[in-house]
Design an enzyme around this catalytic site. Structure first.
Site, mmCIF file in Angstrom:
data_model
loop_
_atom_site.group_PDB
_atom_site.id
_atom_site.type_symbol
_atom_site.label_atom_id
_atom_site.label_comp_id
_atom_site.label_asym_id
_atom_site.label_seq_id
_atom_site.Cartn_x
_atom_site.Cartn_y
_atom_site.Cartn_z
ATOM 1 N N ASP A 140 0.855 -1.197 0.000
ATOM 2 C CA ASP A 140 0.000 0.000 0.000
ATOM 3 C C ASP A 140 0.884 1.237 0.000
ATOM 4 O OD1 ASP A 140 -2.108 -1.884 1.995
ATOM 5 O OD2 ASP A 140 -2.770 -0.881 0.168
ATOM 6 N N ASP A 195 -10.540 -4.601 -0.467
ATOM 7 C CA ASP A 195 -9.438 -4.190 0.401
ATOM 8 C C ASP A 195 -9.971 -3.308 1.521
ATOM 9 O OD1 ASP A 195 -6.298 -2.396 -0.287
ATOM 10 O OD2 ASP A 195 -7.327 -2.870 1.572
HETATM 11 C C1 DX5 Z 1 -6.128 1.135 3.426
HETATM 12 C C2 DX5 Z 1 -5.278 -0.065 3.152
HETATM 13 C C3 DX5 Z 1 -5.762 -1.218 4.025
HETATM 14 C C4 DX5 Z 1 -4.908 -2.438 3.945
HETATM 15 C C5 DX5 Z 1 -5.646 -3.622 4.521
HETATM 16 O O1 DX5 Z 1 -5.708 2.186 2.664
HETATM 17 O O2 DX5 Z 1 -5.365 -0.395 1.762
HETATM 18 O O3 DX5 Z 1 -7.081 -1.523 3.613
HETATM 19 O O4 DX5 Z 1 -4.515 -2.680 2.688
HETATM 20 O O5 DX5 Z 1 -5.778 -3.348 5.864
HETATM 21 P P1 DX5 Z 1 -6.790 -4.162 6.803
HETATM 22 O O6 DX5 Z 1 -6.883 -5.571 6.272
HETATM 23 O O7 DX5 Z 1 -6.120 -4.098 8.165
HETATM 24 O O8 DX5 Z 1 -8.073 -3.431 6.730
#
Ligand code: DX5
Length: 221
Positions: free
Chosen positions: A40, A179
């Site tokens: 990310d 996501d």
């Molecule tokens: C937000 C990120 C998160 C990450 C996943 O910008 O993109 O969504 O990838 O995080 P979790 O699985 O902890 O929500």
């Protein structure tokens, strides 16, 4: 680089929530049950957070054979496409809401890399349907981008279904990725709505039992 089939259901660990003091160990724990690994990338402008740059991707290429999926949460994705291509990215996703996203997608495709288009929760599916033929992946954010550990937004399920229906009706083979807030419970809702690529950060890396991802990956096969 070996990619999952467009029809496969697969987990995508997001290293954003991993322990950066032992990233290699963290990835080795999950890679066996994952389709690819997500980075990310945040610039502190498009989202109110900063994460990492191309150098981390370059280092991770020496850690795993899995493709690296770069999710650009940046205002100017065009600026970052080449550095991440050069660092070995296998997928690069740009946000519809960012500047010159189409130019970024074209640069990625011209380099022979898989391209994704991402939409924030407030962006309706209809805004991106016409771009779907240009990409390999559609990412439906199920949280506001910027931070791991947020709660899944169930009102995104209709959007996931709308895009899955569009892909089915038009016979388009694309990854439909979700996501944000994905855990063993919310994943089932997203799966039943038509997603097939599940980005998982905190739910994965907060657990210290390696069998967790094995069980989840098996449950969606
Ligand atoms: C937000 C990120 C998160 C990450 C996943 O910008 O993109 O969504 O990838 O995080 P979790 O699985 O902890 O929500």
């Amino acid at each position: 680089m070996k990619f999952p089939d467009y029809k496969d259901n697969f987990i995508v660990p997001s290293v954003l929530s991993a322990d950066f003091s032992c990233l290699k160990k963290e990835i080795k724990k999950v890679e066996k049950y994952s389709g690819w690994i997500q980075l990310d990338v945040m610039d502190g402008h498009f989202v109110d957070n900063l994460s990492f740059g191309p150098h981390v991707a370059k280092c991770l290429k020496n850690v795993t054979e899995l493709p690296l999926d770069v999710h650009l949460m940046v205002e100017e994705p065009v600026k970052f496409v080449k550095p991440f291509i050069d660092s070995g990215a296998g997928v690069i996703t740009s946000h519809f809401e960012s500047n010159d996203f189409l130019k970024a997608i074209k640069m990625v495709k011209d380099a022979g890399i898989k391209a994704g288009i991402a939409i924030k929760p407030r962006t309706p599916a209809k805004k991106i349907l016409k771009y779907i033929p240009l990409v390999d992946l559609i990412l439906v954010m199920t949280v506001e981008p910027g931070f791991g550990g947020q709660s899944f937004m169930y009102d995104m399920l209709d959007k996931i279904k709308e895009i899955r229906d569009y892909l089915t009706i038009n016979k388009l083979n694309k990854y439909l990725q979700v996501d944000g807030g994905i855990n063993e419970n919310t994943l089932i809702y997203a799966l039943n709505s038509g997603a097939n690529s599940f980005v998982m950060g905190s739910a994965l890396f907060s657990k210290n039992n390696p069998s967790f991802i094995k069980r989840i990956a098996k449950s969606i096969k």
